[in-house]
Design a protein around this motif. Structure first.
Motif, mmCIF file in Angstrom:
data_model
loop_
_atom_site.group_PDB
_atom_site.id
_atom_site.type_symbol
_atom_site.label_atom_id
_atom_site.label_comp_id
_atom_site.label_asym_id
_atom_site.label_seq_id
_atom_site.Cartn_x
_atom_site.Cartn_y
_atom_site.Cartn_z
ATOM 1 N N SER A 121 -16.299 43.932 15.713
ATOM 2 C CA SER A 121 -16.016 43.277 16.979
ATOM 3 C C SER A 121 -14.619 42.666 16.914
ATOM 4 O O SER A 121 -14.003 42.580 15.839
ATOM 5 C CB SER A 121 -17.048 42.187 17.262
ATOM 6 O OG SER A 121 -16.882 41.113 16.355
ATOM 7 N N LYS A 122 -14.138 42.249 18.056
ATOM 8 C CA LYS A 122 -12.789 41.686 18.119
ATOM 9 C C LYS A 122 -12.678 40.433 17.248
ATOM 10 O O LYS A 122 -11.697 40.251 16.541
ATOM 11 C CB LYS A 122 -12.447 41.353 19.570
ATOM 12 C CG LYS A 122 -11.014 41.034 19.812
ATOM 13 C CD LYS A 122 -10.745 40.881 21.296
ATOM 14 C CE LYS A 122 -9.276 40.683 21.550
ATOM 15 N NZ LYS A 122 -8.978 40.593 22.974
ATOM 16 N N THR A 123 -13.705 39.594 17.254
ATOM 17 C CA THR A 123 -13.662 38.366 16.462
ATOM 18 C C THR A 123 -13.733 38.671 14.968
ATOM 19 O O THR A 123 -13.067 38.013 14.167
ATOM 20 C CB THR A 123 -14.810 37.416 16.852
ATOM 21 O OG1 THR A 123 -16.050 38.112 16.733
ATOM 22 C CG2 THR A 123 -14.643 36.914 18.271
ATOM 23 N N GLU A 124 -14.527 39.669 14.590
ATOM 24 C CA GLU A 124 -14.602 40.056 13.183
ATOM 25 C C GLU A 124 -13.271 40.610 12.700
ATOM 26 O O GLU A 124 -12.816 40.297 11.590
ATOM 27 C CB GLU A 124 -15.700 41.105 12.979
ATOM 28 C CG GLU A 124 -17.096 40.574 13.175
ATOM 29 C CD GLU A 124 -18.147 41.662 13.203
ATOM 30 O OE1 GLU A 124 -19.315 41.345 12.890
ATOM 31 O OE2 GLU A 124 -17.813 42.815 13.545
ATOM 32 N N GLU A 126 -10.296 39.932 13.953
ATOM 33 C CA GLU A 126 -9.338 38.824 13.870
ATOM 34 C C GLU A 126 -9.568 38.000 12.612
ATOM 35 O O GLU A 126 -8.619 37.566 11.959
ATOM 36 C CB GLU A 126 -9.447 37.940 15.117
ATOM 37 C CG GLU A 126 -8.896 38.594 16.364
ATOM 38 C CD GLU A 126 -9.188 37.776 17.617
ATOM 39 O OE1 GLU A 126 -9.888 36.734 17.531
ATOM 40 O OE2 GLU A 126 -8.739 38.204 18.704
ATOM 41 N N GLY A 127 -10.845 37.793 12.254
ATOM 42 C CA GLY A 127 -11.165 37.049 11.031
ATOM 43 C C GLY A 127 -10.657 37.744 9.797
ATOM 44 O O GLY A 127 -10.116 37.106 8.869
#
Length: 134
Positions: A121-124, A126-127
């Motif tokens: 996902s986008k948040t993963e 970015e992390g």
């Protein structure tokens, strides 16, 4: 080592039904993707002013009818349809994975390895980028 003809027929029928279901889902994905691409082209044409240069209204073909709408309403309508198509394609693809695994079970084969992978996902993502792993 002869097999009962009825059991062979039942087995082949079940495999054919599963294969037909998988092929129809694949065709549905292709059809939805074509529609999504046409929507994307229309959005791009409206954005670049190709569809109706210097005009506030745009002709839109919807359900076999041409409708003259304000460009903003046409853009909203196409964007909403894009989101719906994205969700529908993802839904069919998810069901397709299950159907392929079910067919492999019917054939007596093991499940495909790596077939059920999902994109980050986008948040993963970015992390991972923040932690400098990517």
């Amino acid at each position: 080592m002869a097999r009962d003809p009825d059991s062979v027929l039942k087995y082949l029928t079940e495999v054919e039904e599963q294969a037909e279901d998988i092929l129809s889902d694949k065709q549905q994905i292709v059809d939805l993707d074509k529609r999504r691409n046409m929507n994307r082209e229309a959005l791009r044409a409206i954005k670049n002013g190709v569809a109706a240069p210097n005009k506030s209204k745009t002709w839109l073909n919807s359900g076999g009818m041409f409708i003259k709408l304000p460009s903003s309403a046409a853009t909203d309508m196409l964007t909403t349809d894009q989101h719906y198509l994205d969700e529908e394609i993802n839904s069919v693809r998810t069901k397709l994975h299950d159907k392929v695994n079910k067919m492999r079970d019917v054939e007596g084969q093991s499940d495909l390895k790596g077939f059920d992978l999902n994109a980050l996902s986008k948040t993963e993502l970015e992390g991972l980028q923040k932690s400098r792993l990517l």
